[in-house]
Design a protein around this motif. Structure first.
Motif, PDB file in Angstrom:
ATOM      1  N   MET A   1       0.848  -1.176   0.000  1.00 48.79           N
ATOM      2  CA  MET A   1       0.000   0.000   0.000  1.00 48.79           C
ATOM      3  C   MET A   1       0.894   1.240   0.000  1.00 48.79           C
ATOM      4  O   MET A   1       1.793   1.343   0.814  1.00 48.79           O
ATOM      5  N   PRO A   2       0.657   2.191  -0.905  1.00 41.44           N
ATOM      6  CA  PRO A   2       1.480   3.388  -0.961  1.00 41.44           C
ATOM      7  C   PRO A   2       1.327   4.245   0.280  1.00 41.44           C
ATOM      8  O   PRO A   2       0.297   4.229   0.941  1.00 41.44           O
ATOM      9  N   LYS A   3       2.388   5.012   0.585  1.00 43.15           N
ATOM     10  CA  LYS A   3       2.342   5.869   1.770  1.00 43.15           C
ATOM     11  C   LYS A   3       1.494   7.107   1.542  1.00 43.15           C
ATOM     12  O   LYS A   3       0.825   7.569   2.436  1.00 43.15           O
ATOM     13  N   ASP A   4       1.545   7.675   0.341  1.00 46.47           N
ATOM     14  CA  ASP A   4       0.779   8.875   0.026  1.00 46.47           C
ATOM     15  C   ASP A   4      -0.478   8.490  -0.732  1.00 46.47           C
ATOM     16  O   ASP A   4      -0.468   8.376  -1.955  1.00 46.47           O
ATOM     17  N   LEU A   5      -1.553   8.284   0.008  1.00 47.92           N
ATOM     18  CA  LEU A   5      -2.809   7.868  -0.602  1.00 47.92           C
ATOM     19  C   LEU A   5      -3.604   9.080  -1.052  1.00 47.92           C
ATOM     20  O   LEU A   5      -3.617  10.105  -0.366  1.00 47.92           O
ATOM     21  N   PRO A   6      -4.287   8.974  -2.192  1.00 54.04           N
ATOM     22  CA  PRO A   6      -5.130  10.082  -2.630  1.00 54.04           C
ATOM     23  C   PRO A   6      -6.260  10.314  -1.629  1.00 54.04           C
ATOM     24  O   PRO A   6      -6.919   9.374  -1.197  1.00 54.04           O
ATOM     25  N   GLN A   7      -6.476  11.574  -1.258  1.00 58.25           N
ATOM     26  CA  GLN A   7      -7.597  11.952  -0.400  1.00 58.25           C
ATOM     27  C   GLN A   7      -8.729  12.371  -1.341  1.00 58.25           C
ATOM     28  O   GLN A   7      -8.618  13.375  -2.046  1.00 58.25           O
ATOM     29  N   VAL A   8      -9.793  11.566  -1.382  1.00 54.48           N
ATOM     30  CA  VAL A   8     -10.864  11.792  -2.342  1.00 54.48           C
ATOM     31  C   VAL A   8     -12.050  12.544  -1.763  1.00 54.48           C
ATOM     32  O   VAL A   8     -12.972  12.909  -2.483  1.00 54.48           O
ATOM     33  N   GLY A   9     -12.062  12.771  -0.456  1.00 49.12           N
ATOM     34  CA  GLY A   9     -13.168  13.490   0.171  1.00 49.12           C
ATOM     35  C   GLY A   9     -14.383  12.602   0.356  1.00 49.12           C
ATOM     36  O   GLY A   9     -14.319  11.381   0.254  1.00 49.12           O
ATOM     37  N   ALA A  10     -15.506  13.238   0.579  1.00 52.14           N
ATOM     38  CA  ALA A  10     -16.766  12.510   0.782  1.00 52.14           C
ATOM     39  C   ALA A  10     -17.381  12.191  -0.576  1.00 52.14           C
ATOM     40  O   ALA A  10     -17.210  12.947  -1.541  1.00 52.14           O
ATOM     41  N   PRO A  11     -18.103  11.065  -0.673  1.00 47.78           N
ATOM     42  CA  PRO A  11     -18.752  10.732  -1.942  1.00 47.78           C
ATOM     43  C   PRO A  11     -19.804  11.779  -2.310  1.00 47.78           C
ATOM     44  O   PRO A  11     -20.584  12.202  -1.468  1.00 47.78           O
ATOM     45  N   ASP A  12     -19.799  12.198  -3.561  1.00 43.87           N
ATOM     46  CA  ASP A  12     -20.799  13.123  -4.087  1.00 43.87           C
ATOM     47  C   ASP A  12     -21.672  12.328  -5.047  1.00 43.87           C
ATOM     48  O   ASP A  12     -21.210  11.898  -6.108  1.00 43.87           O
ATOM     49  N   ILE A  48      -8.274  -1.422 -10.304  1.00 41.28           N
ATOM     50  CA  ILE A  48      -8.453  -2.479  -9.304  1.00 41.28           C
ATOM     51  C   ILE A  48      -7.179  -2.556  -8.458  1.00 41.28           C
ATOM     52  O   ILE A  48      -6.075  -2.523  -8.985  1.00 41.28           O
ATOM     53  N   GLY A  49      -7.344  -2.638  -7.143  1.00 44.89           N
ATOM     54  CA  GLY A  49      -6.213  -2.718  -6.228  1.00 44.89           C
ATOM     55  C   GLY A  49      -5.776  -1.379  -5.663  1.00 44.89           C
ATOM     56  O   GLY A  49      -4.995  -1.324  -4.722  1.00 44.89           O
ATOM     57  N   GLU A  50      -6.278  -0.281  -6.218  1.00 48.84           N
ATOM     58  CA  GLU A  50      -5.919   1.067  -5.741  1.00 48.84           C
ATOM     59  C   GLU A  50      -6.555   1.343  -4.374  1.00 48.84           C
ATOM     60  O   GLU A  50      -7.666   0.934  -4.093  1.00 48.84           O
ATOM     61  N   TYR A  51      -5.802   2.042  -3.517  1.00 44.81           N
ATOM     62  CA  TYR A  51      -6.302   2.485  -2.223  1.00 44.81           C
ATOM     63  C   TYR A  51      -6.504   3.984  -2.254  1.00 44.81           C
ATOM     64  O   TYR A  51      -5.703   4.715  -2.854  1.00 44.81           O
ATOM     65  N   VAL A  52      -7.579   4.456  -1.606  1.00 46.88           N
ATOM     66  CA  VAL A  52      -7.823   5.891  -1.449  1.00 46.88           C
ATOM     67  C   VAL A  52      -8.308   6.152  -0.028  1.00 46.88           C
ATOM     68  O   VAL A  52      -8.736   5.230   0.678  1.00 46.88           O
ATOM     69  N   LEU A  53      -8.240   7.408   0.377  1.00 49.98           N
ATOM     70  CA  LEU A  53      -8.791   7.833   1.657  1.00 49.98           C
ATOM     71  C   LEU A  53     -10.007   8.714   1.406  1.00 49.98           C
ATOM     72  O   LEU A  53      -9.938   9.671   0.637  1.00 49.98           O
ATOM     73  N   GLY A  55     -11.896  10.914   3.747  1.00 51.50           N
ATOM     74  CA  GLY A  55     -11.754  11.370   5.128  1.00 51.50           C
ATOM     75  C   GLY A  55     -10.686  10.512   5.778  1.00 51.50           C
ATOM     76  O   GLY A  55      -9.559  10.441   5.292  1.00 51.50           O
ATOM     77  N   SER A  56     -11.037   9.796   6.846  1.00 50.66           N
ATOM     78  CA  SER A  56     -10.083   8.885   7.493  1.00 50.66           C
ATOM     79  C   SER A  56     -10.345   7.428   7.119  1.00 50.66           C
ATOM     80  O   SER A  56      -9.669   6.524   7.588  1.00 50.66           O
ATOM     81  N   GLU A  57     -11.336   7.203   6.253  1.00 51.19           N
ATOM     82  CA  GLU A  57     -11.722   5.844   5.876  1.00 51.19           C
ATOM     83  C   GLU A  57     -10.873   5.353   4.702  1.00 51.19           C
ATOM     84  O   GLU A  57     -10.814   5.994   3.650  1.00 51.19           O
ATOM     85  N   LEU A  58     -10.203   4.213   4.897  1.00 48.99           N
ATOM     86  CA  LEU A  58      -9.382   3.600   3.862  1.00 48.99           C
ATOM     87  C   LEU A  58     -10.252   2.698   2.998  1.00 48.99           C
ATOM     88  O   LEU A  58     -10.927   1.798   3.498  1.00 48.99           O
ATOM     89  N   LEU A  59     -10.235   2.954   1.683  1.00 45.92           N
ATOM     90  CA  LEU A  59     -11.015   2.165   0.732  1.00 45.92           C
ATOM     91  C   LEU A  59     -10.081   1.521  -0.281  1.00 45.92           C
ATOM     92  O   LEU A  59      -9.084   2.120  -0.686  1.00 45.92           O
ATOM     93  N   ARG A  60     -10.432   0.290  -0.700  1.00 44.92           N
ATOM     94  CA  ARG A  60      -9.661  -0.428  -1.717  1.00 44.92           C
ATOM     95  C   ARG A  60     -10.587  -0.756  -2.880  1.00 44.92           C
ATOM     96  O   ARG A  60     -11.700  -1.256  -2.684  1.00 44.92           O
ATOM     97  N   CYS A  61     -10.127  -0.501  -4.096  1.00 46.79           N
ATOM     98  CA  CYS A  61     -10.901  -0.842  -5.286  1.00 46.79           C
ATOM     99  C   CYS A  61     -10.773  -2.349  -5.520  1.00 46.79           C
ATOM    100  O   CYS A  61      -9.677  -2.875  -5.685  1.00 46.79           O
ATOM    101  N   GLU A  62     -11.895  -3.029  -5.524  1.00 43.11           N
ATOM    102  CA  GLU A  62     -11.939  -4.484  -5.598  1.00 43.11           C
ATOM    103  C   GLU A  62     -12.500  -4.901  -6.960  1.00 43.11           C
ATOM    104  O   GLU A  62     -13.155  -4.106  -7.646  1.00 43.11           O
TER     105      GLU A  62
END
Length: 79
Positions: A1-12, A48-53, A55-62
């Protein structure tokens, strides 16, 4: 998992975000009609396999193009 994860904000909802499920969620049936190959978050595509943040929630593209909650990363805690 990369150290600098994209911060995507809240879902719109107007921008388009793939479904988000808990890791052990039974609500994501195999026959669910979702995009394959990528996940969307606020109109942006992620492989697929990408991680994003979100807020503080870690999400993985499955596979099947859904987001899976992996837990929480707080900014005051080292990764």
């Amino acid at each position: 998992m990369p150290k600098d994860l994209p911060q995507v904000g809240a879902p719109d909802l107007e921008l388009g975000t793939s479904p988000i499920f808990d890791e052990y969620d039974e609500e994501a049936p195999e026959e669910m009609d979702v995009e394959t190959g990528v996940c969307y978050f606020n109109g942006e595509t992620y492989p697929i396999g990408e991680y994003v943040l979100s807020g503080s929630e870690l999400l993985r593209c499955e596979r099947r193009g859904i987001w899976v909650r992996e837990g929480e990363l707080r900014p005051d805690r080292p990764r």
